[in-house]
Write a protein that holds these residues in place. Sequence first.
Motif, PDB file in Angstrom:
ATOM      1  N   SER A   3     -10.756   5.211  10.448  1.00 59.15           N
ATOM      2  CA  SER A   3     -10.995   6.589  10.864  1.00 59.15           C
ATOM      3  C   SER A   3      -9.884   7.494  10.360  1.00 59.15           C
ATOM      4  N   VAL A   4     -10.207   8.760  10.263  1.00 62.60           N
ATOM      5  CA  VAL A   4      -9.260   9.774   9.834  1.00 62.60           C
ATOM      6  C   VAL A   4      -8.417  10.144  11.051  1.00 62.60           C
ATOM      7  N   PRO A   5      -7.092  10.015  10.946  1.00 56.85           N
ATOM      8  CA  PRO A   5      -6.260  10.350  12.105  1.00 56.85           C
ATOM      9  C   PRO A   5      -6.072  11.857  12.239  1.00 56.85           C
ATOM     10  N   GLY A   6      -5.687  12.277  13.415  1.00 55.27           N
ATOM     11  CA  GLY A   6      -5.318  13.666  13.615  1.00 55.27           C
ATOM     12  C   GLY A   6      -6.479  14.597  13.893  1.00 55.27           C
ATOM     13  N   PRO A   7      -6.192  15.882  13.849  1.00 49.57           N
ATOM     14  CA  PRO A   7      -7.177  16.884  14.270  1.00 49.57           C
ATOM     15  C   PRO A   7      -8.379  17.028  13.344  1.00 49.57           C
ATOM     16  N   LEU A   8      -8.289  16.527  12.125  1.00 50.50           N
ATOM     17  CA  LEU A   8      -9.428  16.674  11.209  1.00 50.50           C
ATOM     18  C   LEU A   8     -10.478  15.573  11.394  1.00 50.50           C
ATOM     19  N   ASN A   9     -10.244  14.667  12.313  1.00 47.96           N
ATOM     20  CA  ASN A   9     -11.194  13.584  12.559  1.00 47.96           C
ATOM     21  C   ASN A   9     -12.587  14.112  12.860  1.00 47.96           C
ATOM     22  N   HIS A  10     -12.680  15.236  13.526  1.00 51.08           N
ATOM     23  CA  HIS A  10     -13.996  15.793  13.896  1.00 51.08           C
ATOM     24  C   HIS A  10     -14.796  16.251  12.682  1.00 51.08           C
ATOM     25  N   ARG A  11     -14.171  16.384  11.515  1.00 53.25           N
ATOM     26  CA  ARG A  11     -14.877  16.800  10.309  1.00 53.25           C
ATOM     27  C   ARG A  11     -15.585  15.636   9.610  1.00 53.25           C
ATOM     28  N   VAL A  12     -15.282  14.424  10.039  1.00 50.51           N
ATOM     29  CA  VAL A  12     -15.880  13.247   9.408  1.00 50.51           C
ATOM     30  C   VAL A  12     -17.315  13.090   9.880  1.00 50.51           C
ATOM     31  N   THR A  13     -18.216  12.891   8.935  1.00 56.59           N
ATOM     32  CA  THR A  13     -19.613  12.622   9.264  1.00 56.59           C
ATOM     33  C   THR A  13     -19.936  11.204   8.810  1.00 56.59           C
ATOM     34  N   LEU A  14     -21.120  10.746   9.124  1.00 60.14           N
ATOM     35  CA  LEU A  14     -21.515   9.400   8.711  1.00 60.14           C
ATOM     36  C   LEU A  14     -21.545   9.251   7.195  1.00 60.14           C
ATOM     37  N   SER A  15     -21.731  10.353   6.493  1.00 56.89           N
ATOM     38  CA  SER A  15     -21.801  10.278   5.033  1.00 56.89           C
ATOM     39  C   SER A  15     -20.431  10.450   4.356  1.00 56.89           C
ATOM     40  N   THR A  16     -19.389  10.719   5.141  1.00 55.63           N
ATOM     41  CA  THR A  16     -18.055  10.913   4.565  1.00 55.63           C
ATOM     42  C   THR A  16     -17.473   9.573   4.139  1.00 55.63           C
ATOM     43  N   GLU A  17     -17.124   9.477   2.872  1.00 54.75           N
ATOM     44  CA  GLU A  17     -16.411   8.287   2.397  1.00 54.75           C
ATOM     45  C   GLU A  17     -14.942   8.467   2.714  1.00 54.75           C
ATOM     46  N   ILE A  18     -14.321   7.427   3.238  1.00 52.35           N
ATOM     47  CA  ILE A  18     -12.905   7.477   3.612  1.00 52.35           C
ATOM     48  C   ILE A  18     -12.150   6.441   2.789  1.00 52.35           C
ATOM     49  N   ARG A  19     -10.989   6.816   2.281  1.00 52.51           N
ATOM     50  CA  ARG A  19     -10.110   5.865   1.590  1.00 52.51           C
ATOM     51  C   ARG A  19      -9.149   5.315   2.632  1.00 52.51           C
ATOM     52  N   CYS A  20      -9.385   4.072   3.039  1.00 53.34           N
ATOM     53  CA  CYS A  20      -8.612   3.454   4.114  1.00 53.34           C
ATOM     54  C   CYS A  20      -7.373   2.767   3.559  1.00 53.34           C
ATOM     55  N   LEU A  21      -6.262   2.930   4.257  1.00 55.87           N
ATOM     56  CA  LEU A  21      -5.004   2.335   3.826  1.00 55.87           C
ATOM     57  C   LEU A  21      -4.950   0.876   4.270  1.00 55.87           C
ATOM     58  N   THR A  69       0.838  -1.206   0.000  1.00 55.68           N
ATOM     59  CA  THR A  69       0.000   0.000   0.000  1.00 55.68           C
ATOM     60  C   THR A  69       0.869   1.251   0.000  1.00 55.68           C
ATOM     61  N   LEU A  70       1.868   1.283   0.881  1.00 54.03           N
ATOM     62  CA  LEU A  70       2.722   2.466   0.998  1.00 54.03           C
ATOM     63  C   LEU A  70       3.601   2.663  -0.231  1.00 54.03           C
ATOM     64  N   SER A  71       3.932   1.578  -0.915  1.00 58.07           N
ATOM     65  CA  SER A  71       4.790   1.703  -2.098  1.00 58.07           C
ATOM     66  C   SER A  71       4.105   2.485  -3.227  1.00 58.07           C
ATOM     67  N   LYS A  72       2.799   2.585  -3.165  1.00 61.08           N
ATOM     68  CA  LYS A  72       2.035   3.296  -4.200  1.00 61.08           C
ATOM     69  C   LYS A  72       1.821   4.773  -3.853  1.00 61.08           C
ATOM     70  N   LEU A  73       2.308   5.191  -2.690  1.00 56.00           N
ATOM     71  CA  LEU A  73       2.084   6.558  -2.217  1.00 56.00           C
ATOM     72  C   LEU A  73       3.384   7.345  -2.239  1.00 56.00           C
ATOM     73  N   ASP A  74       3.264   8.658  -2.361  1.00 58.82           N
ATOM     74  CA  ASP A  74       4.425   9.533  -2.259  1.00 58.82           C
ATOM     75  C   ASP A  74       4.554   9.949  -0.794  1.00 58.82           C
TER      76      ASP A  74
END
Length: 135
Positions: free
Chosen positions: A81-99, A48-53
């Motif tokens: 879940s979204v790590p860090g301080p932006l986690n509070h911006r996630v709602t039930l309708s937010t699609e997340i791309r999980c690593l 997974t990480l090999s595909k990321l910059d």
Amino acid sequence: MSSLSNRCTRNIVLQSAVVAVVLLTAGCSQRQVGYGKSGPNTAVLKQTLSKLDLQNPASDAKARIAAGDRRPVGIYGYACSVPGPLNHRVTLSTEIRCLDGTSDVAESEEHHHLIEQATAYAEAYDDELHRDGVF
């Protein structure tokens, strides 16, 4: 005879208490237990990480936004879940791309290190989305 019986009872209670304390504290040492061997999640996360910059998550974010993918990046734990301080911006309708390959339980020291890299990447990536007004 009653005094002897009371002393025996006290000794049994005291011995039982000592045994209980020893059993309850047996697993409470300062020594850190080593990780196990790397397993399947380590290999998956490496791929997974090999595909990321990893050096420039912002460029990955900008490329994905340009391609129409506006999802924040998340890390698997009990749930994704979204790590860090932006986690509070996630709602039930937010699609997340999980690593894939991330977890809240590291299977080895190597896996733990890779999870830390993935988490740092996700935080920086999501910060870029936020700066661009996407998330």
